[in-house]
Design a protein around this motif. Structure first.
Motif, PDB file in Angstrom:
ATOM      1  N   GLU A 180       0.835  -1.207   0.000  1.00  0.00           N
ATOM      2  CA  GLU A 180       0.000   0.000   0.000  1.00  0.00           C
ATOM      3  C   GLU A 180       0.869   1.256   0.000  1.00  0.00           C
ATOM      4  O   GLU A 180       0.594   2.216  -0.726  1.00  0.00           O
ATOM      5  N   ALA A 181       1.938   1.236   0.788  1.00  0.00           N
ATOM      6  CA  ALA A 181       2.807   2.411   0.872  1.00  0.00           C
ATOM      7  C   ALA A 181       3.589   2.621  -0.416  1.00  0.00           C
ATOM      8  O   ALA A 181       3.794   3.760  -0.858  1.00  0.00           O
ATOM      9  N   LEU A 182       4.038   1.529  -1.031  1.00  0.00           N
ATOM     10  CA  LEU A 182       4.849   1.653  -2.247  1.00  0.00           C
ATOM     11  C   LEU A 182       4.025   2.029  -3.458  1.00  0.00           C
ATOM     12  O   LEU A 182       4.567   2.572  -4.427  1.00  0.00           O
ATOM     13  N   ALA A 183       2.744   1.762  -3.424  1.00  0.00           N
ATOM     14  CA  ALA A 183       1.899   2.020  -4.588  1.00  0.00           C
ATOM     15  C   ALA A 183       1.917   3.487  -4.992  1.00  0.00           C
ATOM     16  O   ALA A 183       1.807   3.816  -6.167  1.00  0.00           O
ATOM     17  N   GLY A 184       2.075   4.369  -4.037  1.00  0.00           N
ATOM     18  CA  GLY A 184       2.063   5.779  -4.363  1.00  0.00           C
ATOM     19  C   GLY A 184       3.442   6.379  -4.555  1.00  0.00           C
ATOM     20  O   GLY A 184       3.572   7.581  -4.737  1.00  0.00           O
ATOM     21  N   VAL A 185       4.489   5.531  -4.518  1.00  0.00           N
ATOM     22  CA  VAL A 185       5.858   6.045  -4.577  1.00  0.00           C
ATOM     23  C   VAL A 185       6.607   5.518  -5.793  1.00  0.00           C
ATOM     24  O   VAL A 185       7.136   6.254  -6.603  1.00  0.00           O
ATOM     25  N   ALA A 186       6.654   4.223  -5.915  1.00  0.00           N
ATOM     26  CA  ALA A 186       7.398   3.579  -6.993  1.00  0.00           C
ATOM     27  C   ALA A 186       6.821   2.185  -7.157  1.00  0.00           C
ATOM     28  O   ALA A 186       5.849   1.815  -6.502  1.00  0.00           O
ATOM     29  N   ASP A 187       7.427   1.401  -8.008  1.00  0.00           N
ATOM     30  CA  ASP A 187       6.892   0.066  -8.254  1.00  0.00           C
ATOM     31  C   ASP A 187       7.993  -0.987  -8.192  1.00  0.00           C
ATOM     32  O   ASP A 187       8.201  -1.738  -9.145  1.00  0.00           O
ATOM     33  N   PRO A 188       8.730  -1.076  -7.077  1.00  0.00           N
ATOM     34  CA  PRO A 188       9.731  -2.131  -6.974  1.00  0.00           C
ATOM     35  C   PRO A 188       9.060  -3.483  -6.773  1.00  0.00           C
ATOM     36  O   PRO A 188       7.956  -3.576  -6.229  1.00  0.00           O
ATOM     37  N   ALA A 189       9.716  -4.533  -7.221  1.00  0.00           N
ATOM     38  CA  ALA A 189       9.212  -5.884  -6.975  1.00  0.00           C
ATOM     39  C   ALA A 189       9.379  -6.214  -5.498  1.00  0.00           C
ATOM     40  O   ALA A 189      10.276  -5.701  -4.824  1.00  0.00           O
ATOM     41  N   LEU A 190       8.517  -7.074  -4.995  1.00  0.00           N
ATOM     42  CA  LEU A 190       8.584  -7.493  -3.602  1.00  0.00           C
ATOM     43  C   LEU A 190       9.100  -8.923  -3.540  1.00  0.00           C
ATOM     44  O   LEU A 190       8.626  -9.800  -4.260  1.00  0.00           O
ATOM     45  N   ARG A 191      10.071  -9.126  -2.675  1.00  0.00           N
ATOM     46  CA  ARG A 191      10.730 -10.428  -2.529  1.00  0.00           C
ATOM     47  C   ARG A 191      10.727 -10.793  -1.048  1.00  0.00           C
ATOM     48  O   ARG A 191      10.808  -9.910  -0.187  1.00  0.00           O
ATOM     49  N   MET A 192      10.626 -12.088  -0.757  1.00  0.00           N
ATOM     50  CA  MET A 192      10.554 -12.526   0.633  1.00  0.00           C
ATOM     51  C   MET A 192      11.689 -13.500   0.938  1.00  0.00           C
ATOM     52  O   MET A 192      12.064 -14.333   0.105  1.00  0.00           O
ATOM     53  N   HIS A 193      12.207 -13.387   2.159  1.00  0.00           N
ATOM     54  CA  HIS A 193      13.331 -14.215   2.603  1.00  0.00           C
ATOM     55  C   HIS A 193      12.949 -14.812   3.959  1.00  0.00           C
ATOM     56  O   HIS A 193      12.910 -14.107   4.963  1.00  0.00           O
ATOM     57  N   PHE A 194      12.673 -16.121   3.951  1.00  0.00           N
ATOM     58  CA  PHE A 194      12.201 -16.771   5.173  1.00  0.00           C
ATOM     59  C   PHE A 194      13.209 -17.783   5.700  1.00  0.00           C
ATOM     60  O   PHE A 194      13.849 -18.499   4.928  1.00  0.00           O
ATOM     61  N   HIS A 195      13.305 -17.837   7.029  1.00  0.00           N
ATOM     62  CA  HIS A 195      14.069 -18.889   7.707  1.00  0.00           C
ATOM     63  C   HIS A 195      13.077 -19.812   8.408  1.00  0.00           C
ATOM     64  O   HIS A 195      11.970 -19.400   8.759  1.00  0.00           O
ATOM     65  N   ASN A 196      13.498 -21.046   8.599  1.00  0.00           N
ATOM     66  CA  ASN A 196      12.582 -22.045   9.151  1.00  0.00           C
ATOM     67  C   ASN A 196      12.909 -22.389  10.600  1.00  0.00           C
ATOM     68  O   ASN A 196      12.650 -23.501  11.060  1.00  0.00           O
TER      69      ASN A 196
END
Length: 302
Positions: A192-208
């Motif tokens: 929601e915050a990025l929608a009005g600023v720029a359009d970077p891709a979103l990536r996730m980094h999870f540990h188990n």
């Protein structure tokens, strides 16, 4: 298509007690590429005394095979690291910024605001150099020293990274404390915050670490996230985080995704073979389950 970014050569090996020779690291990267990995976090440009496993970053980059469509990522923590990465010929850079003050000082010996300004500087330099740049926000789901993290802090930093020119923003559960409800909330707020600023891709980094990494990955995919980090064998962790354990395993993640009807570019059998190679190189079984259990249906009768 879900893009799985392979991080075992960097985030995986950095927390291992066994220091692999350069040739073994180059072979690991080659095997990952042969298995279908198209983005590989191959090295990090950090002080050798701080992270000995990454001391040969330039030599590793000199040894990898360059192939069309394959991008090698170098992690950098400051301007000097960025300069080294450019000189070594990486295809893109990833800048890590811890969200909390205590983790910033323990992990990178600098304040959180100083590190964010550094990331903004590196992102701008990468834009000028025509090089893709991602900014990863460490301990975005919880800090081992400060506990719960205010999501508003993560959102504000993500906006700053986008404004500085980062083409990709990654949210990292560095110590494996996140749960799917938290993923849904944080991803929604950042988007929601990025929608009005720029359009970077979103990536996730999870540990188990607490056995929630795969559930978090599914939650992210259900939200439309198409970029996930994973480590062959499930090796890795952060050397500066107490009791940190490994990343989600690439082969286990690919099995989960593909059995759910989602496509990746990766070959499960080759990933399992590479996990076994990695276990032999490290002198211990890797945490991943697929190398033990195999896929299903099994191509070879048990």
């Amino acid at each position: 298509m879900i893009e799985v970014i392979e991080v075992s050569p960097r985030d995986g090996l950095q927390n291992e007690s066994v220091l692999l020779p350069t040739a073994a690291k180059v072979e690991l990267i080659a095997r990952a590429v042969a298995a279908g990995a198209r983005r590989v976090e191959a090295v990090s440009f950090v002080r050798p005394d701080a992270v000995p496993a990454m001391a040969d970053a330039e030599t590793v980059m000199a040894g990898v095979e360059r192939r069309p469509g394959v991008s090698y990522i170098g992690l950098v923590l400051n301007r000097r690291g960025f300069e080294r990465a450019v000189a070594a010929g990486v295809d893109e850079v990833n800048v890590v910024v811890p969200v909390t003050e205590t983790f910033s000082r323990r992990n990178q010996n600098a304040g959180a605001e100083d590190l964010m300004r550094m990331a903004e500087d590196v992102a701008a330099r990468a834009v000028d150099a025509g090089m893709p740049c991602s900014v990863t926000f460490a301990v975005a789901f919880g800090c081992p020293f400060e506990g719960e993290v205010d999501p508003r802090r993560v959102v504000a930093l993500a906006v700053r990274a986008a404004r500085a020119g980062a083409g990709e923003v990654a949210l990292a559960d560095t110590i494996g404390v996140g749960v799917p409800a938290q993923v849904r909330s944080l991803v929604g707020a950042v988007r929601e915050a990025l929608a009005g600023v720029a359009d970077p891709a979103l990536r996730m980094h999870f540990h188990n670490t607490r056995n929630t990494g795969y559930a978090n990955a599914v939650a992210a995919v259900d939200l439309g996230v198409t970029r996930l980090d994973a480590s062959i064998g499930g090796i890795g962790g952060c050397p500066f985080a107490p009791r940190a354990t490994g990343n989600i395993a690439t082969e286990d993640l690919v099995y989960l995704l593909e059995r759910s009807g989602l496509r990746t570019s990766l070959d499960l059998e080759q990933l399992v073979d590479t996990a076994r190679f990695l276990g032999e190189a490290l002198g211990r079984p890797v945490p991943a389950l697929l190398p033990r259990a195999g896929g299903f249906p099994s191509p070879v009768p048990a």
